[in-house]
Motif scaffolding. Structure first.
Motif, PDB file in Angstrom:
ATOM      1  N   ASP A   8       0.799  -1.231   0.043  1.00 37.48           N
ATOM      2  CA  ASP A   8       0.109  -0.035   0.090  1.00 37.48           C
ATOM      3  C   ASP A   8       0.798   1.511  -0.031  1.00 37.48           C
ATOM      4  OD1 ASP A   8      -2.192  -1.392   0.182  1.00 37.48           O
ATOM      5  OD2 ASP A   8      -2.511  -1.420   2.338  1.00 37.48           O
ATOM      6  N   ARG A   9       1.925   1.197   0.589  1.00 43.73           N
ATOM      7  CA  ARG A   9       3.011   2.256   0.853  1.00 43.73           C
ATOM      8  C   ARG A   9       3.436   2.742  -0.751  1.00 43.73           C
ATOM      9  NH1 ARG A   9       8.359   2.864   2.043  1.00 43.73           N
ATOM     10  NH2 ARG A   9       8.765   4.988   2.825  1.00 43.73           N
ATOM     11  N   PHE A  10       3.423   1.990  -1.808  1.00 39.29           N
ATOM     12  CA  PHE A  10       3.851   2.312  -3.019  1.00 39.29           C
ATOM     13  C   PHE A  10       2.948   3.292  -3.489  1.00 39.29           C
ATOM     14  CE2 PHE A  10       2.970   1.207  -7.687  1.00 39.29           C
ATOM     15  CZ  PHE A  10       4.251   1.729  -8.297  1.00 39.29           C
ATOM     16  N   TRP A  11       1.694   3.245  -3.279  1.00 39.42           N
ATOM     17  CA  TRP A  11       0.603   4.330  -3.666  1.00 39.42           C
ATOM     18  C   TRP A  11       0.851   5.649  -3.036  1.00 39.42           C
ATOM     19  CZ3 TRP A  11      -0.452   2.557  -8.290  1.00 39.42           C
ATOM     20  CH2 TRP A  11      -0.629   1.219  -8.540  1.00 39.42           C
ATOM     21  N   THR A  12       0.891   5.562  -1.746  1.00 40.27           N
ATOM     22  CA  THR A  12       1.399   6.657  -0.973  1.00 40.27           C
ATOM     23  C   THR A  12       2.554   7.583  -1.631  1.00 40.27           C
ATOM     24  OG1 THR A  12       0.291   5.668   0.991  1.00 40.27           O
ATOM     25  CG2 THR A  12       1.720   7.651   1.357  1.00 40.27           C
ATOM     26  N   ILE A  13       3.611   6.586  -1.647  1.00 43.30           N
ATOM     27  CA  ILE A  13       4.865   7.275  -2.277  1.00 43.30           C
ATOM     28  C   ILE A  13       4.796   8.203  -3.507  1.00 43.30           C
ATOM     29  CG2 ILE A  13       7.170   6.729  -3.129  1.00 43.30           C
ATOM     30  CD1 ILE A  13       7.431   6.638  -0.185  1.00 43.30           C
ATOM     31  N   LEU A  14       4.245   7.320  -4.377  1.00 44.92           N
ATOM     32  CA  LEU A  14       3.951   7.956  -5.711  1.00 44.92           C
ATOM     33  C   LEU A  14       2.837   9.250  -5.454  1.00 44.92           C
ATOM     34  CD1 LEU A  14       3.187   5.107  -8.423  1.00 44.92           C
ATOM     35  CD2 LEU A  14       5.150   6.238  -7.506  1.00 44.92           C
ATOM     36  N   ALA A  15       1.955   9.409  -4.688  1.00 42.29           N
ATOM     37  CA  ALA A  15       1.115  10.360  -4.799  1.00 42.29           C
ATOM     38  C   ALA A  15       1.791  11.434  -4.054  1.00 42.29           C
ATOM     39  CB  ALA A  15      -0.215  10.104  -3.631  1.00 42.29           C
ATOM     40  N   GLU A  16       2.806  11.218  -3.013  1.00 41.49           N
ATOM     41  CA  GLU A  16       3.398  12.431  -2.385  1.00 41.49           C
ATOM     42  C   GLU A  16       4.776  12.686  -2.676  1.00 41.49           C
ATOM     43  OE1 GLU A  16       3.282  11.090   1.853  1.00 41.49           O
ATOM     44  OE2 GLU A  16       1.232  10.974   1.865  1.00 41.49           O
ATOM     45  N   GLY A  17       5.404  11.703  -3.609  1.00 45.14           N
ATOM     46  CA  GLY A  17       6.676  11.976  -3.989  1.00 45.14           C
ATOM     47  C   GLY A  17       6.868  13.038  -4.967  1.00 45.14           C
ATOM     48  N   ARG A  18       8.105  13.673  -4.833  1.00 45.19           N
ATOM     49  CA  ARG A  18       8.815  14.649  -5.866  1.00 45.19           C
ATOM     50  C   ARG A  18      10.410  14.258  -5.785  1.00 45.19           C
ATOM     51  NH1 ARG A  18       4.227  15.488  -5.980  1.00 45.19           N
ATOM     52  NH2 ARG A  18       2.919  17.524  -6.242  1.00 45.19           N
TER      53      ARG A  18
END
Length: 467
Positions: free
Chosen positions: A110-120
């Motif tokens: 699940d953290r994969f999607w969080t990283i993509l959503a918040e990442g720069r």
């Protein structure tokens, strides 16, 4: 100045959702950058996150193991667009939903999607300045960033740096052969590998010494005035409707008196005679003529006798080899329009390899496809303005000469350190780089290349890692 798609144009209109089967829109927009990657960059990112190593500090270097055939050097280019990409990289909710809908990532954490959503992109970039001559195994660019970020950006960085480096190298060779006094135009838009590629090709050509481009969008975005002549269709259409080729010349000259006239639609020599008569009668002030076919040596010589002092331009699948032949044969040509063979060519096979993770140097040992470990610097030594020695060493080592390393920090913690350089500055650096190369490296037939020496420290590290 970036030549990415203008965000005030198509981006202002509603766009189809990413991933929809009925979406025919394959134009590139800046918000699409995150998905313009190979699938394995995303699957590896998911794996890194699942294994808890995604935030480990990683260093990747982008370099070419070998040069294209009959190339003695490369001219690094494409950094400006690479940095534009890194600055704007992010995933939208729409893009994440499209990835989820594929089903490929159903077992991803699940953290994969969080990283993509918040990442720069928050890393650092070291690079050689655009317009710098480089040789095999020398890094054009190094990425130092959290592992998932450094991995994700591989595909786009390779795309822009490989292609623009190819075009810049060909443009530098063309300028070197044609000489500083020749006028060189980039005419390759219709033969470039894509509309986006045509913009990058125009930029790389201008940054490597070409005088101007016929690509209107590229020229205006880059602060240049587009340059060009006409097509044979105009001469044929006006001749058919107005009576003679001479009248066709007069009509076009009336509206565009500064543009060279294309004179090989029917009989090149007769067209030159017509223009000579118009010149003598004071009907036109001719700025140049273009020849696109036939025996360019003989024709240019005859046109020169009829139109002394008038610039003669040649075009028609020209490259550095053909220009060298024309010059040696005594052609009377002042400038060249360069299209297909400038914007296409043998690929620059740049690769992007992990060299360090959490301070641990790593190397690829595959036969014929290896890499060197550790973060590296390029040290170049000159004598009398020419390169005489080249060393690839670890950044922890002291420079073997008084010259500073070629790789410079250009991007720190996700932000540019300096504004994009003007094309004129990059073009001058390209000219200086080529002038610094020994003649054997600049020659067209079987050129030599600089032997890049490995530092003692790098050799020791390789020995320690090797089995």
């Amino acid at each position: 100045m970036s030549i990415a798609t203008d965000p005030t144009g198509p981006l202002a209109e509603p766009r189809p959702q990413a991933g929809k089967k009925d979406n025919p829109d394959l134009n590139l927009y800046p918000e699409d950058y995150s998905l313009l990657t190979d699938l394995y960059q995303l699957t590896m990112t998911a794996c890194y996150i699942g294994e808890g190593i995604d935030q480990r500090r990683a260093s990747f270097e982008l370099f070419a193991r070998r040069l294209p055939e009959n190339f003695g050097y490369l001219i690094a280019m494409g950094l400006a667009q690479a940095l534009d990409y890194l600055e704007q990289l992010h995933f939208t909710g729409e893009q994440i939903a499209a990835l989820q809908a594929t089903g490929i990532f159903s077992d991803a954490p699940d953290r994969f999607w969080t990283i993509l959503a918040e990442g720069r992109f928050t890393g650092d970039i070291w690079a050689v300045p655009e317009g710098t001559a480089i040789f095999p195994y020398e890094p054009i660019l190094r990425v130092e960033a959290p592992l998932w970020q450094a991995q994700l950006v591989e595909t786009y960085l390779l795309n822009t740096l490989n292609y623009q480096t190819l075009i810049a190298t060909k443009a530098a060779r063309l300028r070197d052969v044609a000489g500083p006094g020749a006028t060189l135009y980039e005419f390759g838009t219709r033969r470039a590998f894509s509309p986006q590629g045509s913009l990058w090709a125009a930029r790389a050509a201008l940054a490597a010494g070409i005088d101007n481009t016929s690509n209107v969008l590229a020229a205006l975005k880059l602060g240049r005035k587009p340059a060009g002549t006409m097509a044979h269709s105009l001469i044929m259409a006006l001749t058919a409707t107005q009576g003679t080729e001479g009248q066709a010349f007069s009509a076009f000259h009336h509206y565009f008196p500064g543009a060279p006239l294309l004179i090989d639609t029917y009989d090149t020599i007769e067209a030159a005679r017509i223009l000579a008569q118009k010149l003598q009668a004071g009907e036109i002030e001719l700025r140049g003529v273009r020849i696109d076919s036939g025996d360019l040596v003989t024709i240019s010589q005859k046109v020169r006798t009829l139109l002394p002092g008038i610039p003669i331009f040649a075009s028609g699948d020209l490259d550095e080899w053909e220009i060298a032949r024309l010059q040696s044969a005594g052609a009377k040509i002042n400038g060249y329009g360069l299209g297909t063979k400038l914007v296409t060519g043998p690929p620059v096979n740049g690769v992007y390899k992990l060299v360090e993770i959490e301070g641990i140097p790593v190397m690829k040992k595959s036969q014929g496809k290896g890499s060197y470990p550790g973060r590296k610097q390029i040290y170049r030594h000159y004598e009398n303005g020419q390169i005489v020695a080249e060393e690839l060493g670890l950044i922890s080592e002291k420079s073997p000469t008084e010259e500073s390393g070629l790789l410079q920090l250009v991007f720190k913690e996700g932000k540019r350190l300096e504004p994009t350089e003007p094309l004129e500055l990059i073009a001058q650096r390209t000219a200086n780089s080529v002038a610094s190369l020994p003649p054997l490296i600049r020659r067209l037939k079987k050129p030599a290349s600089i032997e890049v020496k490995l530092s003692a420290g790098l050799q020791d590290l390789i020995a320690q890692i090797s089995p």
